[in-house]
Design a protein around this motif. Structure first.
Motif, PDB file in Angstrom:
ATOM      1  N   ASN A  41       0.806  -1.223   0.000  1.00 27.07           N
ATOM      2  CA  ASN A  41       0.000   0.000   0.000  1.00 27.07           C
ATOM      3  C   ASN A  41       0.839   1.273   0.000  1.00 27.07           C
ATOM      4  N   GLU A  42       1.998   1.250   0.619  1.00 21.20           N
ATOM      5  CA  GLU A  42       2.866   2.433   0.537  1.00 21.20           C
ATOM      6  C   GLU A  42       3.301   2.655  -0.923  1.00 21.20           C
ATOM      7  N   LEU A  43       3.580   1.569  -1.618  1.00 25.42           N
ATOM      8  CA  LEU A  43       3.989   1.700  -3.021  1.00 25.42           C
ATOM      9  C   LEU A  43       2.824   2.176  -3.884  1.00 25.42           C
ATOM     10  N   GLU A  72       9.062  10.306   0.587  1.00 23.31           N
ATOM     11  CA  GLU A  72       8.881   9.628   1.879  1.00 23.31           C
ATOM     12  C   GLU A  72       7.973   8.404   1.740  1.00 23.31           C
ATOM     13  N   GLU A  73       6.918   8.511   0.916  1.00 24.28           N
ATOM     14  CA  GLU A  73       6.027   7.353   0.751  1.00 24.28           C
ATOM     15  C   GLU A  73       6.759   6.211   0.026  1.00 24.28           C
ATOM     16  N   TYR A  74       7.545   6.557  -1.012  1.00 23.83           N
ATOM     17  CA  TYR A  74       8.375   5.505  -1.632  1.00 23.83           C
ATOM     18  C   TYR A  74       9.357   4.940  -0.595  1.00 23.83           C
ATOM     19  N   GLY A  75       9.877   5.834   0.238  1.00 24.72           N
ATOM     20  CA  GLY A  75      10.807   5.389   1.291  1.00 24.72           C
ATOM     21  C   GLY A  75      10.146   4.402   2.248  1.00 24.72           C
ATOM     22  N   HIS A  76       8.880   4.661   2.603  1.00 24.19           N
ATOM     23  CA  HIS A  76       8.181   3.719   3.496  1.00 24.19           C
ATOM     24  C   HIS A  76       8.105   2.342   2.822  1.00 24.19           C
ATOM     25  N   HIS A  77       7.767   2.365   1.529  1.00 21.07           N
ATOM     26  CA  HIS A  77       7.719   1.092   0.793  1.00 21.07           C
ATOM     27  C   HIS A  77       9.072   0.383   0.866  1.00 21.07           C
ATOM     28  N   GLU A 150       6.816  11.298   9.578  1.00 26.95           N
ATOM     29  CA  GLU A 150       6.561  11.617   8.165  1.00 26.95           C
ATOM     30  C   GLU A 150       5.067  11.541   7.857  1.00 26.95           C
ATOM     31  N   GLU A 151       4.381  10.538   8.396  1.00 30.18           N
ATOM     32  CA  GLU A 151       2.926  10.468   8.185  1.00 30.18           C
ATOM     33  C   GLU A 151       2.248  11.697   8.792  1.00 30.18           C
ATOM     34  N   ARG A 152       2.743  12.134   9.943  1.00 28.01           N
ATOM     35  CA  ARG A 152       2.165  13.343  10.562  1.00 28.01           C
ATOM     36  C   ARG A 152       2.420  14.572   9.690  1.00 28.01           C
TER      37      ARG A 152
END
Ligand SMILES: [Fe+2]
Ligand SMILES: [Fe+2]
Length: 238
Positions: A41-43, A72-77, A150-152
């Protein structure tokens, strides 16, 4: 496995990936499902929402901040994927074409929808990450704690832009339309109230709250923002 459970709950700590071997199969399955869902889902969110929004961003500063959000979202993935690799997760669990959340099937059409999406969808993600930040599997707990600021930032960015839009009557109409479109799609994200998976996650200390409890917290936070701060309406959803 029953000797690990106290009153039906696991309250221990699993420090490292290699310690998973000493845990019951159900624990490994539960951790695998959670990690896989984040990998996917992050991806999917980064590909379908955050990266396309860079081209919608109206100013250089907005482009810069949206690039940061996408990064950052790619980073979470990437970070969840590293954990999945360390855990030797079945690649079939990680296929985003078949397993992503339905939220991502309705793309955002423009910049205004994107900022509404960040304001309310990342709030939902924060609620999930809050439980993981206290979970019994330390590598997952650490990852949740690292990604939380990062989500915040993403939710805060959306909230600030939505507030700016609401300074004009035209903007208020746009934000209300965005909320009406996006909010009902986010509610299923929390899952079925009688979910067997959620029961399993709570048994093993991976989540603290039921799906219904998390959804209620979410609805309240959205109401605090949309109704309390902005004076708009959160649509009733059956
Ligand atoms: Fe994320
Ligand atoms: Fe995010």
């Amino acid at each position: 496995m029953s000797e690990l459970l106290e009153n039906g709950r696991f309250t221990g700590i699993v420090k490292e990936v290699s310690d998973l071997n000493q845990m019951p199969e159900e624990y490994r399955i539960a951790i695998g499902k959670i990690v896989a869902s984040h990998v996917v889902n992050e991806l999917t969110g980064a590909q379908r929402f955050d990266e396309p929004a860079i081209q919608y961003a109206p100013t250089p500063k907005d482009k810069w901040l949206t690039c940061r959000i996408a990064m950052e979202e790619y980073g979470h993935h990437v970070k969840f994927d590293r954990l999945a690799t360390d855990m030797n997760l079945d690649p079939a669990l990680l296929d985003p074409t078949t397993r992503h959340n339905s939220i991502f099937d309705q793309p955002v059409e423009d910049w205004n929808e994107f900022v509404v999406f960040k304001a309310i969808c990342d709030l939902a993600e924060i609620i999930q990450v809050e439980d993981l930040a206290e979970c019994t599997f330390l590598p997952l707990r650490d990852l949740a704690i690292k990604t939380m600021p990062e989500e915040r930032f993403h939710a805060g960015f959306g909230r600030d832009r939505v507030k700016e839009l609401c300074l004009t009557e035209e903007g208020r109409v746009i934000v209300q339309a965005g909320v009406n479109k996006i909010y009902p799609n986010i509610l299923p994200f929390f899952g079925n109230p009688n979910s067997r998976n959620n029961e399993m996650y709570r048994r093993w200390g991976i989540k603290k709250r039921t799906n219904a409890e998390m959804r209620a917290v979410y609805t309240q936070r959205v109401k605090n923002l949309i109704e309390g701060e902005l004076g708009l309406n959160v649509p009733e959803v059956a």
